[in-house]
Design an enzyme around this catalytic site. Structure first.
Site, PDB file in Angstrom:
ATOM      1  N   ASP A  33      21.209  21.275  13.051  1.00  0.00           N
ATOM      2  CA  ASP A  33      21.803  19.898  13.526  1.00  0.00           C
ATOM      3  C   ASP A  33      22.740  19.963  14.591  1.00  0.00           C
ATOM      4  O   ASP A  33      22.423  19.069  15.786  1.00  0.00           O
ATOM      5  CB  ASP A  33      22.242  19.356  12.284  1.00  0.00           C
ATOM      6  N   GLY A 118      19.829  27.073   5.044  1.00  0.00           N
ATOM      7  CA  GLY A 118      21.121  27.428   5.566  1.00  0.00           C
ATOM      8  C   GLY A 118      22.140  26.723   4.584  1.00  0.00           C
ATOM      9  O   GLY A 118      22.301  26.981   3.590  1.00  0.00           O
TER      10      GLY A 118
END
Ligand code: APR
Length: 349
Positions: A33, A118
């Site tokens: 992100d 993650g």
């Protein structure tokens, strides 16, 4: 190849859309992100602010701004809480909804990171299995090029037990090139001796036939007939054999090339050119799609001019799966990817 696992930084992928593993706010974060927002520039955040967030499992699309990709599809994966809180369904929905949006926006190429694997803590092996099964199910019904991007030097961690079994088989069977070359050289020199002997005998036979006065043609008539017969029986090429096998297996063309992870354009090239010579990985891909056994695979490859050799680790890996009758091409590609080997499917030929 409609589905490929690649090692890359997703922000570098030159595709129509990259998928962002975002959070519910869509206002950026760390991991992929953070990397996407950093590469896309502030305009991305500005557009995200207008979206009003995103529910877990859902997906929303924005422009790509300074990214090479035209669009960013933001999806929010589940946080792993042990597996009893609908995590699998939510993660599956992330891939399905992102692909649906990509289709709506007429994207031909899409790249995914490993969503939730993650910071959200999804066990990698399970996260990969969901990504591969959801993407491959979509590709059976749709034409699109989909990449699963593994970041940096991360391992795929796919099928650890399978990885060990395949590794054991490679250790048993793989023959170092130089050793194999010696075997081949020895075999070749024996063949040359034999061929020279045959030639000598032929010359003697020819000499005898001419020396008894009849002007024997270079080849006895019976030999000419045999030669014609032989030429008639020359092997069918790869393309014709493949089409025969598809019919024999009762498959449609598209079922076969999709199961082979080969794109439609390449298949139509093969189908329309009887002397087409595919790459070895493409020939293997069709053998897997047709669920051929080892002799049938060897025959199909021979018609493309290849032989299975134990001095190629790729051949040994594929042989392992054929002998064990495991014909899931994505499973095979995961094992090939883990070993930095070329994947099965078309690429370009
Ligand atoms: N390119 C490709 N993959 C990447 C990149 C990159 N540049 N950076 C990280 N990854 C990989 C990670 O190694 C991991 O395998 O993406 C996968 C997903 O990891 P995360 O980015 O941590 O995403 P996720 O597990 O879904 O957690 C989402 O993390 O970044 C925050 O705002 C995000 O809150 C959200 C949460």
């Amino acid at each position: 190849m409609p589905f490929e696992i690649v090692r890359n930084d997703i922000t570098k992928m030159k595709v129509d859309a990259i998928v962002n593993a975002a959070n519910n706010s869509l206002l950026g974060g760390g991991g992929v992100d953070g990397a996407i927002h950093a590469a896309a520039g502030p305009e991305l955040l500005a557009e995200c602010r207008t979206l009003g967030g995103c529910a877990t499992g859902e997906a929303k699309i924005t422009g790509g701004y300074r990214l090479p990709a035209k669009y960013v599809i933001h999806t929010v994966g589940p946080v792993w809480r042990g597996g009893q809180y609908g995590e699998e369904a939510a993660l599956t929905a992330c891939y399905q909804n992102s692909l649906k949006l990509a289709l709506e926006y007429k994207c031909e190429t899409v790249a995914f990171p490993l969503i939730s694997a993650g910071a959200y803590g999804y066990p990698r092996e399970d996260a990969i299995a969901i990504a591969v099964s959801t993407i491959s199910a979509f590709l059976l019904q749709n034409d699109m090029m989909v990449y699963l991007v593994v970041y940096g030097h991360e391992s795929l961690d796919a099928g650890r037990k399978l990885f060990r079994d395949v590794q054991e088989y490679i250790d048993d069977v793989y023959v170092d090139k130089h050793l194999e070359a010696n075997h081949e050289n020895r075999r070749r020199s024996i063949w040359h001796e034999k061929a020279a002997k045959m030639e000598e005998l032929d010359e003697m036979a020819l000499f005898e036939s001419t020396s008894i006065g009849n002007a024997a043609p270079m080849l006895a008539p019976s030999a000419v007939a045999d030669l014609d017969e032989l030429l008639k029986k020359t092997d069918k090429g790869f393309s014709e054999t493949l089409l025969d096998l598809i019919d024999e297996k009762g498959m449609t063309d598209s079922e076969c090339y999709k199961k082979a992870n080969v794109d439609r354009k390449l298949f139509s090239k093969i189908r329309s050119n009887p002397s087409y010579r595919p790459s070895k990985t493409t020939a293997f891909a069709f053998a897997i799609a047709l669920e051929l056994n080892l002799p049938e695979t060897e025959d199909l490859l021979r018609r493309a001019g290849y032989a299975i050799t134990h001095s190629s680790k790729l051949d040994v890996v594929v042989e392992y799966f054929i002998l064990n009758r495991r014909y899931n091409i994505y499973e095979i590609n995961e094992q090939l990817f883990e070993r930095d080997m070329p994947l099965l499917g078309s690429g370009t030929n």
